[in-house]
Design a protein around this motif. Structure first.
Motif, PDB file in Angstrom:
ATOM      1  N   VAL A  24       0.834  -1.209   0.000  1.00 30.82           N
ATOM      2  CA  VAL A  24       0.000   0.000   0.000  1.00 30.82           C
ATOM      3  C   VAL A  24       0.869   1.261   0.000  1.00 30.82           C
ATOM      4  CG1 VAL A  24      -1.825   1.231   1.272  1.00 30.82           C
ATOM      5  CG2 VAL A  24      -1.843  -1.255   1.178  1.00 30.82           C
ATOM      6  N   VAL A  25       2.152   1.104   0.291  1.00 33.25           N
ATOM      7  CA  VAL A  25       3.078   2.240   0.316  1.00 33.25           C
ATOM      8  C   VAL A  25       3.322   2.718  -1.112  1.00 33.25           C
ATOM      9  CG1 VAL A  25       5.431   2.964   0.931  1.00 33.25           C
ATOM     10  CG2 VAL A  25       4.137   1.471   2.470  1.00 33.25           C
ATOM     11  N   ASP A  26       3.374   4.021  -1.270  1.00 34.03           N
ATOM     12  CA  ASP A  26       3.572   4.667  -2.573  1.00 34.03           C
ATOM     13  C   ASP A  26       4.745   4.027  -3.323  1.00 34.03           C
ATOM     14  OD1 ASP A  26       4.410   6.530  -4.623  1.00 34.03           O
ATOM     15  OD2 ASP A  26       3.262   8.067  -3.603  1.00 34.03           O
ATOM     16  N   PRO A  27       4.543   3.617  -4.573  1.00 33.53           N
ATOM     17  CA  PRO A  27       5.627   2.985  -5.336  1.00 33.53           C
ATOM     18  C   PRO A  27       6.885   3.854  -5.427  1.00 33.53           C
ATOM     19  CG  PRO A  27       3.552   2.706  -6.481  1.00 33.53           C
ATOM     20  CD  PRO A  27       3.286   3.631  -5.323  1.00 33.53           C
ATOM     21  N   ALA A  28       6.734   5.154  -5.528  1.00 30.54           N
ATOM     22  CA  ALA A  28       7.911   6.040  -5.574  1.00 30.54           C
ATOM     23  C   ALA A  28       8.673   5.974  -4.253  1.00 30.54           C
ATOM     24  CB  ALA A  28       7.483   7.478  -5.877  1.00 30.54           C
ATOM     25  N   GLU A  78       0.300   9.009   9.421  1.00 28.74           N
ATOM     26  CA  GLU A  78       0.111   8.522   8.064  1.00 28.74           C
ATOM     27  C   GLU A  78      -0.138   9.709   7.142  1.00 28.74           C
ATOM     28  OE1 GLU A  78      -2.344   4.486   9.317  1.00 28.74           O
ATOM     29  OE2 GLU A  78      -3.306   5.998   8.082  1.00 28.74           O
ATOM     30  N   GLU A  79       0.497   9.701   5.998  1.00 32.53           N
ATOM     31  CA  GLU A  79       0.264  10.706   4.956  1.00 32.53           C
ATOM     32  C   GLU A  79      -0.152   9.948   3.701  1.00 32.53           C
ATOM     33  OE1 GLU A  79       0.566  13.989   5.490  1.00 32.53           O
ATOM     34  OE2 GLU A  79       1.433  13.824   7.496  1.00 32.53           O
ATOM     35  N   TRP A  80      -1.269  10.361   3.116  1.00 34.83           N
ATOM     36  CA  TRP A  80      -1.832   9.670   1.956  1.00 34.83           C
ATOM     37  C   TRP A  80      -1.951  10.621   0.779  1.00 34.83           C
ATOM     38  CZ3 TRP A  80      -3.105   4.521   2.323  1.00 34.83           C
ATOM     39  CH2 TRP A  80      -3.143   3.977   3.608  1.00 34.83           C
ATOM     40  N   ARG A  81      -1.749  10.095  -0.440  1.00 38.40           N
ATOM     41  CA  ARG A  81      -1.964  10.886  -1.648  1.00 38.40           C
ATOM     42  C   ARG A  81      -2.820  10.072  -2.612  1.00 38.40           C
ATOM     43  NH1 ARG A  81       0.175   9.661  -6.528  1.00 38.40           N
ATOM     44  NH2 ARG A  81       1.822   8.120  -6.470  1.00 38.40           N
ATOM     45  N   TYR A  82      -3.627  10.798  -3.369  1.00 38.14           N
ATOM     46  CA  TYR A  82      -4.524  10.145  -4.317  1.00 38.14           C
ATOM     47  C   TYR A  82      -3.930  10.221  -5.711  1.00 38.14           C
ATOM     48  CZ  TYR A  82      -8.781   8.799  -6.761  1.00 38.14           C
ATOM     49  OH  TYR A  82      -9.699   8.147  -7.553  1.00 38.14           O
ATOM     50  N   ASP A  83      -3.850   9.081  -6.373  1.00 35.09           N
ATOM     51  CA  ASP A  83      -3.394   9.005  -7.752  1.00 35.09           C
ATOM     52  C   ASP A  83      -4.650   8.972  -8.621  1.00 35.09           C
ATOM     53  OD1 ASP A  83      -2.539   8.245 -10.294  1.00 35.09           O
ATOM     54  OD2 ASP A  83      -1.043   6.833  -9.522  1.00 35.09           O
ATOM     55  N   ALA A  84      -4.971  10.116  -9.233  1.00 30.93           N
ATOM     56  CA  ALA A  84      -6.211  10.248 -10.006  1.00 30.93           C
ATOM     57  C   ALA A  84      -6.206   9.369 -11.259  1.00 30.93           C
ATOM     58  CB  ALA A  84      -6.440  11.710 -10.388  1.00 30.93           C
ATOM     59  N   ILE A  85      -5.035   9.092 -11.805  1.00 33.06           N
ATOM     60  CA  ILE A  85      -4.956   8.263 -13.008  1.00 33.06           C
ATOM     61  C   ILE A  85      -5.331   6.816 -12.680  1.00 33.06           C
ATOM     62  CG2 ILE A  85      -3.403   7.319 -14.762  1.00 33.06           C
ATOM     63  CD1 ILE A  85      -1.889  10.041 -14.567  1.00 33.06           C
ATOM     64  N   ASP A  86      -4.711   6.271 -11.608  1.00 32.37           N
ATOM     65  CA  ASP A  86      -4.994   4.888 -11.211  1.00 32.37           C
ATOM     66  C   ASP A  86      -6.182   4.775 -10.264  1.00 32.37           C
ATOM     67  OD1 ASP A  86      -2.893   3.897 -12.729  1.00 32.37           O
ATOM     68  OD2 ASP A  86      -1.461   4.091 -11.079  1.00 32.37           O
ATOM     69  N   GLN A 124      -6.284   5.434  -7.086  1.00 28.59           N
ATOM     70  CA  GLN A 124      -5.734   4.669  -5.966  1.00 28.59           C
ATOM     71  C   GLN A 124      -5.111   5.617  -4.946  1.00 28.59           C
ATOM     72  OE1 GLN A 124      -5.346   1.221  -5.280  1.00 28.59           O
ATOM     73  NE2 GLN A 124      -4.412   1.945  -3.402  1.00 28.59           N
ATOM     74  N   TRP A 125      -5.336   5.351  -3.666  1.00 26.89           N
ATOM     75  CA  TRP A 125      -4.662   6.079  -2.591  1.00 26.89           C
ATOM     76  C   TRP A 125      -3.378   5.342  -2.242  1.00 26.89           C
ATOM     77  CZ3 TRP A 125      -5.802  10.723  -0.457  1.00 26.89           C
ATOM     78  CH2 TRP A 125      -7.056  11.267  -0.750  1.00 26.89           C
ATOM     79  N   TRP A 126      -2.311   6.105  -2.024  1.00 24.03           N
ATOM     80  CA  TRP A 126      -1.019   5.536  -1.649  1.00 24.03           C
ATOM     81  C   TRP A 126      -0.541   6.172  -0.349  1.00 24.03           C
ATOM     82  CZ3 TRP A 126       0.314   1.367  -4.131  1.00 24.03           C
ATOM     83  CH2 TRP A 126      -0.046   1.197  -5.468  1.00 24.03           C
ATOM     84  N   LEU A 127       0.064   5.380   0.498  1.00 27.72           N
ATOM     85  CA  LEU A 127       0.672   5.869   1.734  1.00 27.72           C
ATOM     86  C   LEU A 127       2.051   6.412   1.398  1.00 27.72           C
ATOM     87  CD1 LEU A 127       0.256   5.893   4.885  1.00 27.72           C
ATOM     88  CD2 LEU A 127       1.796   3.935   4.866  1.00 27.72           C
ATOM     89  N   THR A 128       2.281   7.691   1.658  1.00 28.91           N
ATOM     90  CA  THR A 128       3.561   8.312   1.293  1.00 28.91           C
ATOM     91  C   THR A 128       4.514   8.440   2.480  1.00 28.91           C
ATOM     92  OG1 THR A 128       2.696  10.541   1.645  1.00 28.91           O
ATOM     93  CG2 THR A 128       2.499   9.624  -0.584  1.00 28.91           C
ATOM     94  N   SER A 129       4.067   8.052   3.668  1.00 24.51           N
ATOM     95  CA  SER A 129       4.915   8.206   4.856  1.00 24.51           C
ATOM     96  C   SER A 129       5.689   6.942   5.205  1.00 24.51           C
ATOM     97  CB  SER A 129       4.052   8.642   6.045  1.00 24.51           C
ATOM     98  OG  SER A 129       2.928   7.808   6.186  1.00 24.51           O
TER      99      SER A 129
END
Length: 144
Positions: free
Chosen positions: A56-60, A120-128, A130-135
């Motif tokens: 669930v963690v942001d791929p980047a 927890e810090e979350w960002r939304y990927d509008a293309i996919d 999908q929410w990703w955990l960035t923290s």
């Protein structure tokens, strides 16, 4: 015929309700997705599925901060006894959400329990969509 103050007030209230409904209808799926993702994340952490949580963690973030086998092994040394949300914020239009969490952690070897706080810090990927955990993963060893 001139509109009265009551007629104008009613019109403004109706317009406001329609605008709120349109915002809710466009952001409803984003909010639902956030809640489902956070629920899955919390469940994975709570039940010790740290590999699932890592997904669930942001791929980047994962690419920049890969978990080593040793780090993953450390997560297997603990049992999570509680996972509690203390506070949350969200800007769904901006694609951001955050939660303050308190995690109960038991060391499997000593059976000593302690609590850890985590943001927890979350960002939304509008293309996919999908929410990703960035923290990243919680630091269950802070202060040790």
């Amino acid at each position: 015929m001139r509109p009265t103050v009551h007629t104008l007030s009613a019109f403004v209230m109706l317009l406001s309700a329609l605008l709120l409904a349109s915002c809710a209808s466009t952001l409803g799926p984003v909010n639902d997705s956030l809640q489902k993702t956070q629920y899955a994340w919390a469940g994975a952490i709570r039940w010790g599925d740290f590999e699932g949580a890592w997904g669930v963690v942001d791929p980047a973030y994962r690419a920049a901060n890969p978990l080593t086998d040793l780090e993953m092994e450390r997560y297997q040394q603990v049992q999570i006894s509680s996972y509690r949300e203390l506070a949350s914020t969200a800007d769904l239009q901006g694609g951001y959400a955050g939660r303050d969490i308190e995690i109960g952690v038991i060391n499997r070897h000593t059976l000593a329990e302690r609590t850890v706080r985590y943001r927890e810090e979350w960002r939304y990927d509008a293309i996919d969509k999908q929410w990703w955990l960035t923290s990243g993963m919680p630091d269950l060893w802070q202060g040790q």
